[in-house]
Design a protein around this motif. Sequence first.
Motif, mmCIF file in Angstrom:
data_model
loop_
_atom_site.group_PDB
_atom_site.id
_atom_site.type_symbol
_atom_site.label_atom_id
_atom_site.label_comp_id
_atom_site.label_asym_id
_atom_site.label_seq_id
_atom_site.Cartn_x
_atom_site.Cartn_y
_atom_site.Cartn_z
ATOM 1 N N LEU A 190 0.824 -1.200 0.000
ATOM 2 C CA LEU A 190 0.000 0.000 0.000
ATOM 3 C C LEU A 190 0.862 1.254 0.000
ATOM 4 O O LEU A 190 1.942 1.273 0.588
ATOM 5 C CB LEU A 190 -0.891 0.032 1.249
ATOM 6 C CG LEU A 190 -1.818 -1.145 1.473
ATOM 7 C CD1 LEU A 190 -2.520 -1.000 2.815
ATOM 8 C CD2 LEU A 190 -2.818 -1.254 0.340
ATOM 9 N N ASN A 191 0.367 2.303 -0.638
ATOM 10 C CA ASN A 191 0.998 3.614 -0.587
ATOM 11 C C ASN A 191 0.086 4.541 0.195
ATOM 12 O O ASN A 191 -1.083 4.718 -0.157
ATOM 13 C CB ASN A 191 1.233 4.154 -1.995
ATOM 14 C CG ASN A 191 2.310 3.369 -2.708
ATOM 15 O OD1 ASN A 191 3.448 3.349 -2.272
ATOM 16 N ND2 ASN A 191 1.949 2.701 -3.778
ATOM 17 N N VAL A 192 0.626 5.119 1.258
ATOM 18 C CA VAL A 192 -0.125 6.054 2.091
ATOM 19 C C VAL A 192 0.319 7.454 1.676
ATOM 20 O O VAL A 192 1.435 7.866 1.965
ATOM 21 C CB VAL A 192 0.138 5.807 3.594
ATOM 22 C CG1 VAL A 192 -0.665 6.785 4.439
ATOM 23 C CG2 VAL A 192 -0.200 4.366 3.959
ATOM 24 N N HIS A 193 -0.571 8.135 0.959
ATOM 25 C CA HIS A 193 -0.293 9.474 0.444
ATOM 26 C C HIS A 193 -0.787 10.517 1.441
ATOM 27 O O HIS A 193 -1.982 10.560 1.736
ATOM 28 C CB HIS A 193 -1.009 9.684 -0.899
ATOM 29 C CG HIS A 193 -0.586 8.729 -1.963
ATOM 30 N ND1 HIS A 193 -1.145 7.479 -2.101
ATOM 31 C CD2 HIS A 193 0.347 8.847 -2.929
ATOM 32 C CE1 HIS A 193 -0.576 6.864 -3.131
ATOM 33 N NE2 HIS A 193 0.329 7.674 -3.647
ATOM 34 N N HIS A 194 0.125 11.331 1.940
ATOM 35 C CA HIS A 194 -0.235 12.456 2.820
ATOM 36 C C HIS A 194 -0.550 13.627 1.894
ATOM 37 O O HIS A 194 0.296 14.049 1.099
ATOM 38 C CB HIS A 194 0.929 12.772 3.749
ATOM 39 C CG HIS A 194 0.702 13.953 4.619
ATOM 40 N ND1 HIS A 194 1.717 14.710 5.114
ATOM 41 C CD2 HIS A 194 -0.438 14.515 5.098
ATOM 42 C CE1 HIS A 194 1.231 15.688 5.855
ATOM 43 N NE2 HIS A 194 -0.075 15.583 5.848
ATOM 44 N N LEU A 195 -1.791 14.134 1.956
ATOM 45 C CA LEU A 195 -2.268 15.142 1.014
ATOM 46 C C LEU A 195 -2.252 16.543 1.600
ATOM 47 O O LEU A 195 -2.485 16.735 2.798
ATOM 48 C CB LEU A 195 -3.701 14.807 0.581
ATOM 49 C CG LEU A 195 -3.913 13.431 -0.049
ATOM 50 C CD1 LEU A 195 -5.393 13.224 -0.354
ATOM 51 C CD2 LEU A 195 -3.069 13.273 -1.294
ATOM 52 N N ASP A 196 -2.029 17.506 0.719
ATOM 53 C CA ASP A 196 -2.201 18.912 1.090
ATOM 54 C C ASP A 196 -3.694 19.102 1.335
ATOM 55 O O ASP A 196 -4.517 18.804 0.466
ATOM 56 C CB ASP A 196 -1.719 19.801 -0.049
ATOM 57 C CG ASP A 196 -1.880 21.285 0.226
ATOM 58 O OD1 ASP A 196 -2.563 21.657 1.208
ATOM 59 O OD2 ASP A 196 -1.333 22.073 -0.550
ATOM 60 N N PRO A 197 -4.100 19.586 2.511
ATOM 61 C CA PRO A 197 -5.529 19.682 2.828
ATOM 62 C C PRO A 197 -6.269 20.830 2.128
ATOM 63 O O PRO A 197 -7.491 20.907 2.227
ATOM 64 C CB PRO A 197 -5.541 19.872 4.342
ATOM 65 C CG PRO A 197 -4.231 20.488 4.657
ATOM 66 C CD PRO A 197 -3.259 19.954 3.652
ATOM 67 N N ALA A 198 -5.534 21.687 1.401
ATOM 68 C CA ALA A 198 -6.192 22.793 0.701
ATOM 69 C C ALA A 198 -7.275 22.241 -0.232
ATOM 70 O O ALA A 198 -7.077 21.219 -0.888
ATOM 71 C CB ALA A 198 -5.168 23.602 -0.098
ATOM 72 N N HIS A 199 -8.405 22.876 -0.243
ATOM 73 C CA HIS A 199 -9.539 22.550 -1.115
ATOM 74 C C HIS A 199 -10.377 21.363 -0.644
ATOM 75 O O HIS A 199 -11.355 21.009 -1.302
ATOM 76 C CB HIS A 199 -9.108 22.331 -2.577
ATOM 77 C CG HIS A 199 -8.239 23.417 -3.112
ATOM 78 N ND1 HIS A 199 -8.681 24.711 -3.263
ATOM 79 C CD2 HIS A 199 -6.941 23.428 -3.488
ATOM 80 C CE1 HIS A 199 -7.699 25.459 -3.726
ATOM 81 N NE2 HIS A 199 -6.622 24.702 -3.870
ATOM 82 N N PHE A 200 -10.007 20.720 0.466
ATOM 83 C CA PHE A 200 -10.816 19.608 0.967
ATOM 84 C C PHE A 200 -11.892 20.137 1.913
ATOM 85 O O PHE A 200 -11.663 21.085 2.661
ATOM 86 C CB PHE A 200 -9.947 18.588 1.708
ATOM 87 C CG PHE A 200 -9.270 17.619 0.795
ATOM 88 C CD1 PHE A 200 -9.876 16.424 0.441
ATOM 89 C CD2 PHE A 200 -8.015 17.910 0.270
ATOM 90 C CE1 PHE A 200 -9.248 15.526 -0.402
ATOM 91 C CE2 PHE A 200 -7.380 17.019 -0.576
ATOM 92 C CZ PHE A 200 -7.991 15.823 -0.917
ATOM 93 N N THR A 201 -13.039 19.482 1.871
ATOM 94 C CA THR A 201 -14.126 19.791 2.800
ATOM 95 C C THR A 201 -14.594 18.476 3.430
ATOM 96 O O THR A 201 -14.519 17.416 2.802
ATOM 97 C CB THR A 201 -15.324 20.467 2.095
ATOM 98 O OG1 THR A 201 -15.785 19.612 1.047
ATOM 99 C CG2 THR A 201 -14.923 21.812 1.514
ATOM 100 N N PRO A 202 -15.090 18.532 4.672
ATOM 101 C CA PRO A 202 -15.564 17.288 5.298
ATOM 102 C C PRO A 202 -16.839 16.798 4.628
ATOM 103 O O PRO A 202 -17.732 17.581 4.318
ATOM 104 C CB PRO A 202 -15.821 17.695 6.750
ATOM 105 C CG PRO A 202 -15.941 19.175 6.740
ATOM 106 C CD PRO A 202 -15.198 19.685 5.545
ATOM 107 N N LEU A 203 -16.906 15.504 4.373
ATOM 108 C CA LEU A 203 -18.109 14.887 3.814
ATOM 109 C C LEU A 203 -18.851 14.135 4.911
ATOM 110 O O LEU A 203 -20.068 14.222 5.016
ATOM 111 C CB LEU A 203 -17.751 13.939 2.673
ATOM 112 C CG LEU A 203 -18.924 13.221 2.026
ATOM 113 C CD1 LEU A 203 -19.806 14.205 1.273
ATOM 114 C CD2 LEU A 203 -18.438 12.138 1.084
#
Length: 179
Positions: free
Chosen positions: A88-101
């Motif tokens: 598995l690859n665990v990608h740490h993402l830049d949180p910009a532009h994310f909203t909680p679903l």
Amino acid sequence: MPRLFHVSDEGPFTTMSPRPSPPGTPYEGREWVWAVDEQHLPNYLLPRECPRVCWATPEAPHGLLGSPAGRVIAVEHGWSSRLLRAGLNVHHLDPAHFTPLDPTAGYWVSSQVAVVQDVRRVDDCLTELGGQGVEVRLTSTLWPYVDAVVAAGGEFSAIRMRNAQPRQASDGTVTTSAS
């Protein structure tokens, strides 16, 4: 903003583009990059198609089903060898532009390309989950765990249940499974 991650059997990637949400889900066709927050990341440190029942037990004095762990994940025996060689690859993402679903499930979405800040490889799910204090239970069927966590309430997820062994009625007949 919380730390957000995307776990994939593919990659590693430097960016993630929105993709259509799967058929049969309430979000079918919506194009998003999906992420999970750090608190719920252990629920996804398994091969994508692996059926599992996950629950958090911090409020119970002895945990659910007698576990002292703060998080428990049950997996069918048939998946055990794949857990030891997951890739598995665990990608740490830049949180910009994310909203909680769905804050209860830890789901976040973005309709824009997400930048990957770093990637960590997981080849052995059992070691990774153990290092995060997660109890992993191997079982022949997940359905008693589904019934127990539903009855107990609290935070739980039943993921990829369409891939689980079929539920059997008390008389031994197979009943329709949920997804």
